[in-house]
Design an enzyme around this catalytic site. Structure first.
Site, PDB file in Angstrom:
ATOM      1  N   CYS A  79       0.816  -1.203   0.000  1.00 56.22           N
ATOM      2  CA  CYS A  79       0.000   0.000   0.000  1.00 56.22           C
ATOM      3  C   CYS A  79       0.852   1.256   0.000  1.00 56.22           C
ATOM      4  O   CYS A  79       2.057   1.200   0.214  1.00 56.22           O
ATOM      5  CB  CYS A  79      -0.844   0.055   1.271  1.00 56.22           C
ATOM      6  SG  CYS A  79      -1.783  -1.427   1.587  1.00 56.22           S
ATOM      7  N   GLY A 113      -0.128   0.360  -5.083  1.00 56.77           N
ATOM      8  CA  GLY A 113      -1.406  -0.315  -4.908  1.00 56.77           C
ATOM      9  C   GLY A 113      -2.395   0.169  -5.932  1.00 56.77           C
ATOM     10  O   GLY A 113      -2.689   1.360  -5.990  1.00 56.77           O
ATOM     11  N   ASN A 137       0.361   1.218   5.733  1.00 58.50           N
ATOM     12  CA  ASN A 137       1.187   0.490   4.775  1.00 58.50           C
ATOM     13  C   ASN A 137       2.031  -0.480   5.589  1.00 58.50           C
ATOM     14  O   ASN A 137       2.757  -0.070   6.491  1.00 58.50           O
ATOM     15  CB  ASN A 137       2.074   1.457   4.002  1.00 58.50           C
ATOM     16  CG  ASN A 137       3.099   0.752   3.115  1.00 58.50           C
ATOM     17  OD1 ASN A 137       4.160   1.290   2.853  1.00 58.50           O
ATOM     18  ND2 ASN A 137       2.798  -0.437   2.650  1.00 58.50           N
ATOM     19  N   GLY A 138       1.939  -1.746   5.233  1.00 57.45           N
ATOM     20  CA  GLY A 138       2.693  -2.767   5.958  1.00 57.45           C
ATOM     21  C   GLY A 138       1.811  -3.942   6.265  1.00 57.45           C
ATOM     22  O   GLY A 138       0.714  -4.070   5.710  1.00 57.45           O
ATOM     23  N   TYR A 179      12.559  -3.200  -5.935  1.00 55.19           N
ATOM     24  CA  TYR A 179      11.373  -3.249  -6.785  1.00 55.19           C
ATOM     25  C   TYR A 179      10.302  -2.217  -6.437  1.00 55.19           C
ATOM     26  O   TYR A 179       9.710  -1.612  -7.315  1.00 55.19           O
ATOM     27  CB  TYR A 179      10.753  -4.651  -6.701  1.00 55.19           C
ATOM     28  CG  TYR A 179       9.430  -4.766  -7.413  1.00 55.19           C
ATOM     29  CD1 TYR A 179       9.373  -4.897  -8.796  1.00 55.19           C
ATOM     30  CD2 TYR A 179       8.232  -4.708  -6.711  1.00 55.19           C
ATOM     31  CE1 TYR A 179       8.146  -4.980  -9.453  1.00 55.19           C
ATOM     32  CE2 TYR A 179       7.007  -4.795  -7.361  1.00 55.19           C
ATOM     33  CZ  TYR A 179       6.980  -4.929  -8.727  1.00 55.19           C
ATOM     34  OH  TYR A 179       5.788  -4.995  -9.378  1.00 55.19           O
TER      35      TYR A 179
END
Ligand code: AMP
Length: 504
Positions: A37, A63, A138-139, A278
């Site tokens: 995210c 996302g 996020n995570g 990435y």
């Protein structure tokens, strides 16, 4: 929070029937394991929702499945959460008009499941006795299922399957008198990776887990502070990068400015190395390091570790481009665009099932015959996960007349699953976890196959090598060295998770 259920439902894909007894059916809980995210937050800036929409648009690579914004205006919270890309919904004036106010938080989300429910789209929101509270995460928490079960036993009613909702419940249940103390108490109970942005009626809050696994940065626009997953979101809105939120740090942005607290015992930071390989956008700075330069350095390091006699260096676009440039510059072999990417399809992983993913690879890449025909090709990608992309691309090079195809990867073999929010699958599906190097080469069909070494990755980041006692990064995908407890994977929890894994 004003949110029209009708509006939300309009965008929901036809509801998938949920059958927890039948593992072949998409499972209600399935998507909690796999999320990555991006988050964004602004405080005290006019047109907060429009700025947030722009920021989220820059974070779209983190996302592409769903997006949401919650704003605060004059005593009321307003929320819009939608499936689809940010631009599909939040570019509309009408959507932004429904999100008035000068403070907002937003989220882009991706989960690879069959079932994509609007109830899981963030920011999540709750009315607490201290007032409204919106949070975007996020995570991935590694004890969320354990906590969730305990909370349910105590009577909590969950509205979503997202691990983030656990945080809301923990804050709501805390007996501490001050909101911030309740928030800190909640954070002390959770394990894993989290970069959070949260909004109350008075504050924008940013928090990063004690190891700083996922990124979070502070920016400034017209003297006001902004929080974002990556600096590319600050660039998008013309904001200045101030600094990273540090591991274990909580920043509180209010009318008083920016305040920082560190409620956890200090420990060395261990950000996720995969952001550099990435995830992050190449034009972002992660911990002050330009991701683009690091990726090029990984390619150059690969050229030093594995020199091939070849005619052209060809990247697998887009993710292999900087590493291929680095390889080309270091080796002196010309860089050529031997594969052209169709930009109108999402990232390969967006397709939830293997068969659709395979078609997706063909939809996404085409060989540029004039570059590869009759040539010895060094083909460069950033990583191999399942091997789906690699098999197709190597075959594509051969079909276009390449004489030799040498496949080089600018990161080490991914041998271990991720539990911190980057969506690498279970071990059985990771090509490098189940095959030797030679077996992988045969499967992929290349003339040779090589990966950058673990120390090579660290050299690209400016270190002599990986510090085995105190690794500088979280690199569990390559080493199996998980930096936190994996509570949900133990005992009873493991049994439940493997059931879910079977369903996926
Ligand atoms: P695969 O085809 O399964 O081997 O996936 C490898 C491709 O997916 C590479 O081109 C990577 O750039 C990309 N990739 C690597 N990790 C991820 C991830 N966690 N999510 C989405 N794509 C990824």
């Amino acid at each position: 929070m004003t949110e029209s259920p009708k509006e939300c439902e309009k965008t929901v894909t036809p509801d998938v029937k949920l059958d927890v007894q039948n593992p072949s059916q998409p499972n209600f809980d399935e998507d909690r394991l796999r999320e990555y995210c991006g988050v964004f937050g602004v405080f005290d800036l006019d047109d907060a929702a429009a700025i947030t929409a722009l920021g989220l648009h820059a974070l779209q690579h983190r996302g592409q499945e769903a997006a949401g914004i919650v704003s605060y205006d004059n005593g009321r919270f307003h929320g819009e959460r939608r499936l689809g890309l940010v631009g599909d919904h939040f570019s509309k004036e009408s959507a932004i008009k429904r999100l008035p106010g000068s403070a907002a938080v937003g989220h882009v989300r991706y989960a690879t499941t069959g079932e994509t429910a609007i109830r899981n789209v963030q920011p999540l929101f709750a009315e607490l006795n201290s007032g409204g509270f919106a949070v975007a995460h996020n995570g991935n928490l590694t004890n969320a299922q354990t906590l969730r079960r305990e909370l349910i036993k105590e009577g909590a009613i969950f509205q979503s399957t997202s691990d983030t909702e656990v945080i809301l419940h923990l804050v709501a249940r805390s007996r501490k008198p001050q909101f911030l103390d309740r928030f800190i108490e909640a954070l002390r109970s959770i394990e894993g990776a989290y970069s959070l942005v949260a909004l109350t009626n008075k504050k924008l809050i940013g928090a990063r887990d004690p190891l700083g696994i996922r990124p979070l940065v502070i920016g400034e626009l017209n003297g006001k502070f902004i929080l974002a997953s990556e600096t590319c979101a600050l660039d998008m809105i013309g904001a200045r990068f101030v600094r990273d939120v540090m591991n274990g740090e909580i920043v509180i942005i209010s009318e008083k400015g920016l305040e920082s607290i560190n409620p956890f015992p200090p420990q060395p930071m261990r950000p996720c190395i995969f952001e550099y390989i990435y995830f992050a956008r190449p034009d972002s700075l992660v911990h002050g390091r330009p991701v683009y330069q690091i990726r090029k350095a990984m390619g150059a390091e690969l050229a030093r570790e594995r020199r091939i006699f070849a005619d052209v260096v060809v990247p697998v676009p887009d993710s292999g481009v900087p590493a291929a440039l680095g390889y080309s510059q270091e080796s002196g072999i010309p860089f050529e665009l031997g594969i052209i990417r169709n930009h109108y399809v999402g990232r390969t992983f967006i397709q939830p099932s293997q068969s659709v993913r395979e078609v997706g690879v063909r939809m996404k890449h085409s060989a540029n015959r004039c570059v590869v025909e009759g040539k010895r090709v060094v083909l460069i990608d950033d990583s191999i996960v399942r091997g789906t992309t690699s098999v197709k691309i190597v075959q594509m090079m051969r079909d276009a007349g390449a004489k030799e195809v040498h496949f080089l990867i600018s990161s080490p073999p991914i041998t271990h699953p991720d539990y911190y929010g980057i969506d690498t699958p279970q071990k059985e599906k990771l090509l490098a976890a189940t095959h030797s190097l030679e077996e992988m080469r045969t499967y992929i069909g290349s003339d040779s196959l090589a990966f950058l070494s673990v120390d090579g990755i660290y050299r690209s980041m400016g270190y002599e090598k990986r510090d085995a006692l105190r690794p500088q990064f979280t690199d569990h995908c390559f080493t199996g060295d998980y930096p936190t407890a994996l509570t949900d994977l133990s005992g009873e929890n493991r049994a439940q998770l493997s059931l879910l894994a079977e369903a996926s």
